[in-house]
Structures are given as structure tokens and as C-alpha cells.
Design a protein around this motif. Structure first.
Motif, short mmCIF file in Angstrom:
data_model
loop_
_atom_site.label_atom_id
_atom_site.label_comp_id
_atom_site.label_asym_id
_atom_site.label_seq_id
_atom_site.Cartn_x
_atom_site.Cartn_y
_atom_site.Cartn_z
N LYS A 289 -4.86 12.80 -6.37
CA LYS A 289 -3.62 12.53 -5.49
C LYS A 289 -3.68 11.66 -4.34
O LYS A 289 -2.83 10.97 -4.15
CB LYS A 289 -3.01 14.12 -5.26
CG LYS A 289 -2.45 14.76 -6.36
CD LYS A 289 -2.34 16.26 -6.02
CE LYS A 289 -2.07 17.07 -7.42
NZ LYS A 289 -1.77 18.34 -7.11
N ARG A 292 -3.68 8.16 -5.83
CA ARG A 292 -2.39 7.71 -6.30
C ARG A 292 -1.80 6.80 -5.34
O ARG A 292 -0.94 5.87 -5.59
CB ARG A 292 -1.88 9.01 -6.81
CG ARG A 292 -0.27 8.58 -7.61
CD ARG A 292 0.41 9.90 -7.72
NE ARG A 292 0.47 10.97 -6.80
CZ ARG A 292 1.03 12.01 -6.86
NH1 ARG A 292 1.30 12.49 -8.13
NH2 ARG A 292 0.84 12.84 -6.02
N LYS A 293 -1.55 7.19 -4.08
CA LYS A 293 -1.04 6.70 -3.15
C LYS A 293 -1.65 5.27 -2.33
O LYS A 293 -0.90 4.61 -1.65
CB LYS A 293 -0.63 7.76 -2.10
CG LYS A 293 0.21 8.99 -2.63
CD LYS A 293 0.36 9.76 -1.49
CE LYS A 293 1.22 11.13 -1.88
NZ LYS A 293 1.38 12.31 -0.90
N ASN A 297 -5.06 1.06 -5.35
CA ASN A 297 -4.98 1.54 -6.85
C ASN A 297 -3.77 1.24 -7.64
O ASN A 297 -2.99 1.85 -7.40
CB ASN A 297 -5.42 2.95 -6.88
CG ASN A 297 -6.99 3.18 -6.22
OD1 ASN A 297 -7.69 2.29 -6.48
ND2 ASN A 297 -7.00 4.42 -5.47
N ALA A 300 -3.73 3.48 -13.58
CA ALA A 300 -4.35 4.91 -13.68
C ALA A 300 -6.00 4.32 -13.83
O ALA A 300 -6.70 5.24 -13.33
CB ALA A 300 -3.84 5.40 -14.83
N MET A 303 -7.47 4.05 -10.41
CA MET A 303 -7.34 5.36 -9.68
C MET A 303 -8.64 6.18 -9.98
O MET A 303 -9.18 6.80 -9.23
CB MET A 303 -6.25 6.20 -10.06
CG MET A 303 -6.00 7.29 -9.12
SD MET A 303 -4.29 8.10 -9.57
CE MET A 303 -4.54 8.87 -11.23
N ALA A 328 -0.27 3.50 -11.01
CA ALA A 328 -0.95 4.89 -10.34
C ALA A 328 0.08 5.48 -9.78
O ALA A 328 0.21 7.05 -9.78
CB ALA A 328 -2.05 4.36 -9.49
N ILE A 331 2.23 8.23 -11.67
CA ILE A 331 1.72 9.38 -12.44
C ILE A 331 1.87 10.72 -11.75
O ILE A 331 1.82 10.85 -10.19
CB ILE A 331 0.13 9.26 -12.52
CG1 ILE A 331 -0.20 7.94 -13.14
CG2 ILE A 331 -0.62 10.43 -12.97
CD1 ILE A 331 -1.75 7.59 -13.14
N ILE A 336 -1.59 14.62 -13.20
CA ILE A 336 -2.83 14.47 -12.28
C ILE A 336 -3.70 15.84 -12.58
O ILE A 336 -4.93 15.81 -12.99
CB ILE A 336 -2.81 14.33 -10.94
CG1 ILE A 336 -2.53 12.78 -10.53
CG2 ILE A 336 -4.07 14.71 -10.20
CD1 ILE A 336 -2.44 12.29 -9.31
#
Length: 421
Positions: A289, A292-293, A297, A300, A303, A328, A331, A336
Motif C-alpha cells: 500500500k 502503490r502511492k 512505481n 503493478a 510495485m 499502480a 490498484i 492488494i
């Protein structure tokens, strides 16, 4: 017709040891081996290094189709165990090298073990016939006494009369090394039953769509085998090897006998693998998580970099039905969490296990309930002995199957010689 006191059918590890144990008794010993070379299967053990025994010995190291198998093996090991093996091999000239309990010949060559044992046998009066196959055996009844006094053993070349018969023909694993299950037929003709022989210490062939994606990857992890009702059969940890047909590696080998048994019963076992054993599901999800931010990245696949091998990441995303190119930041938490749970408990559907041509050993065989553990003599047919893989005993990886060969071979050979009048 040739005559001998003790005939040993099979010149593998167990047969060689049986012959060596019997050879100092003054009795005539004959070994019949179908391959052109004695102990050919020894050459393939331990990846060619011959892990011939192990300092760690317990009931969990030896399995069978009955609950009595482990105790049967341990009782036999009290008579001739790993220390006796190491001592005898040193006497023959095989110097040991130990690493984490695993014992190898000092040169690290399986050929040194095979060659030295063969020379030891050649220095006895033992008759060694290679390129000859035992076809059948039957009880011989003495016409004067009306009692059994031996066996008539027929090969593809001649007939033999023997007072004692040791079957050390192996199981069905490793046909290229001479194991074809022929000993089972002989034992059944002499009154024994048979527990279905199945491949053990082998890979698992999977029914999954991502197998080509992960082919060639190796990683540390845990594999757990379950039956169709969700009952844990066995689990083990170590290096997992991912191949184009499924999954391999020592942990998979260790669980494979249980998978083979379930498949034989027409059931649907499955595997659960943990490819992130050092981290919890929550820790993985939290890290993903954060990533993801992270603006670096973009996808996916990005990531998962630095966490998983790229090929393994591709396979796990395909399992989770997420495109590797998916943006990413798009998602979801649910996706996740799914990725994290899959890393920790990846459900794999099994199609089959590797066949006998791929297996290192056979599970199943002659039931231990039909064998006297003190002598390895048949409880059904007097004068008949068993040694090695033909019995329903199979060891885990680590030198245990060879130790069983040395143990059962020594007991069978020495007992046959002592009983031979």
C-alpha cells in the motif's frame, strides 16, 4: 542348474550390502544383477555426491503406508545404524565428510562409494553375475523329507537352486538404473501381498495457467500438502524450484508421497505455498500500500520489484487476475490484500506427481507386517528375505533411503547366512 547357499536378487545398494554381510560366513553367495554394473543407482544419489547416511535419525525420517513402518525402521537401525555404516565404510576405505548431519564420502563422489564397495565384494568368494535378470522363483520341496529346503530361481539365462533367497531388486523408481518392480511379482508368487507402489521424492505437476511465467525461479519458502477435505498431510520448508510443468525442490519432494497416495485414490489434493516466510500477510499488504502511492512505481509489476523475482511477480499477478502493466495507484486495497494473501498462502491445483522415471524412491511395496524386523525374513515364506526399497519403507531426503538400504541389506544378508545350514 547352478547351486548356491544364498542367492541375492538385485545388486544395488541393499543387494551389495547383503552380499558383503553374508560373504564372510563361509556360505556360497551369488548376486544376480540385471544391469551391466553393480550399484548403478548409487551414482545418482546426492546429486552425484552420495549422501550415504545422516547423523540425525528419528521415526519421522522413515515413512510407510502403515503406522508401524517408522517403528519397524527404527528397530532395525538399532541393529545396524548410521554409526555402524560409517565405521564399516571407513574400514573399507570410504572416509566420511559431514555437513549439518549429512554424511558424504570425503572426495564428494558417489562413484568412490560404488567402486570401493564393488571391489570389496570382488575380494570375497561371491559370484557376481551382471546383465542377468531374475524372472521367477518357486519353493523347492525335498522329495525325501517332503519339506521345503530352498528355492528354484529362474533367470533369463539359467536356473539356480538356492537355500536362501534375498530379494533386493528395488522398487519402481529409476527405471534407467534397473528398478522396474520385478521383485514385487516374485514376492507375490511366494505368497506376499503388495501395497500399491507409487512415486515418492518427486516433483508435482500443476494445473495452472501461469507456469511458463515462473519457470526457472528458485526461492525459499514453505509448501504444505492438503487432501480434498482440507486436512494437512505434510509440510516442509526450504528452496522451492518453479518449473514449466509445476513445482519442484526438496520441500516438494518431501510431500510428494502423500500427494501420490491421494491421487491414486482418485482424490484431489492441493498445495499451499508461502513464498514470503519472513513476513506476515499484514506486513506485506502494508508495504504494498505504501508502494502503490510511490510515484516511481508506475505499474503493478514495478510495485513488486525488490520483493519478488520478476517472473514470480508476473505469475502471482496473473493468479490474482491483475495485469502486470496495471497502473499502480489504481490498484485497490482489496486487490492488494489478495496479492499479500496469495504470497503467504498460494493455492496450487495438482494434476499429477512426477512419474517413476522422475522419482527418487518408491512408496509402497511389501508390507512390513509380513517381514520379521529382527532378520528381514519373510513371515510367510521361510528362507526368503527382503532388503531395501522393495519393502514398504521410504525415507525423506537426506541419506535416509541409502541408510535403509545398508541397514536392511546388512540384517538380511547376515541373517540369511546364519540360518543357512
Amino acid at each position: 542348474m547352478d547351486k548356491t547357499d544364498i542367492l541375492i536378487a538385485g545388486g544395488g545398494a541393499a543387494g551389495i550390502m547383503a552380499a558383503l554381510a553374508a560373504s564372510g560366513s563361509g556360505k556360497g553367495v551369488t548376486v544376480i544383477e540385471k544391469m551391466p554394473l553393480l550399484g548403478k543407482k548409487i551414482l545418482a544419489t546426492g546429486n552425484g555426491k552420495c549422501n550415504y547416511t545422516n547423523y540425525y535419525q528419528s521415526g519421522e525420517c522413515y515413512r510407510s503406508s502403515s503406522g508401524a513402518g517408522s517403528l519397524f525402521a527404527l528397530d532395525a537401525l538399532k541393529k545396524f545404524g548410521y554409526m555402524e555404516t560409517i565405521k564399516l565404510f571407513k574400514k573399507y576405505g570410504i572416509m566420511p565428510y559431514e555437513k549439518d548431519g549429512y554424511v558424504y564420502p570425503l572426495p564428494g563422489q558417489a562413484s568412490s562409494v560404488r567402486d570401493i564397495l564393488e571391489r570389496q565384494l570382488e575380494n570375497t568368494d561371491t559370484v557376481i553375475n551382471t546383465d542377468e535378470t531374475v524372472v521367477k522363483a518357486k519353493i523347492h520341496i525335498n522329495k525325501k523329507s517332503g519339506m521345503q529346503d530352498g528355492f528354484i530361481v529362474e533367470t533369463d539365462k539359467k536356473q539356480y537352486f538356492t537355500k536362501r533367497l534375498v530379494i533386493a531388486t528395488g522398487g519402481k523408481a529409476g527405471f534407467v538404473h534397473g528398478s522396474d518392480g520385478s521383485g514385487y511379482k516374485i514376492a507375490k508368487c511366494l505368497g506376499h501381498s503388495l501395497i500399491q507402489p507409487l512415486p515418492a521424492l518427486t516433483s508435482c505437476i500443476l494445473d495452472e495457467k501461469f507456469l511458463k511465467d515462473w519457470a526457472g525461479v528458485r526461492t525459499k519458502g514453505t509448501v504444505s500438502a492438503y487432501n480434498s477435505t482440507g486436512q494437512l498431510l505434510y509440510e516442509d520448508s526450504g528452496e522451492l524450484q518453479f518449473v514449466a510443468q509445476g513445482i519442484s525442490g526438496i520441500p516438494v519432494f518431501q510431500v510428494s508421497r502423500y500427494i501420490s497416495a491421494e491421487l491414486y485414490k482418485k482424490r484431489k489434493p492441493y498445495l499451499i505455498i508461502d513464498i514470503m516466510p519472513l513476513y506476515s500477510t499484514e506486513e506485506i499488504a502494508s508495504e504494498l500500500k505504501k508502494r502503490r502511492k510511490d510515484p516511481v512505481n508506475h505499474s503493478a509489476g514495478d510495485m513488486l520489484e525488490g520483493i519478488l523475482n520478476n517472473r514470480l511477480a508476473l505469475a502471482i499477478l496473473k493468479k490474482c487476475q491483475i495485469s502486470v502493466k496495471r497502473v499502480a495507484i489504481e490498484i485497490t486495497d482489496k486487490e492488494i490484500n489478495k496479492i499479500a494473501k496469495t504470497m503467504k498462502a498460494w493455492h496450487l491445483n495438482i494434476e499429477a506427481t512426477g512419474g517413476f522415471d522422475k522419482a527418487q524412491v518408491t512408496c509402497g511395496g511389501i508390507p512390513v507386517s509380513e517381514i520379521n524386523g529382527n532378520t528381514m525374513q519373510s513371515k510367510i515364506c521361510g528362507g526368503l528375505y527382503f532388503a531395501g526399497e522393495i519393502a514398504d519403507i521410504d525415507g525423506i531426503c537426506g541419506g535416509y533411503n541409502l541408510q535403509w538400504a545398508w541397514t536392511s541389506g546388512y540384517i538380511a544378508g547376515s541373517s540369511a547366512a546364519k540360518s543357512c545350514y
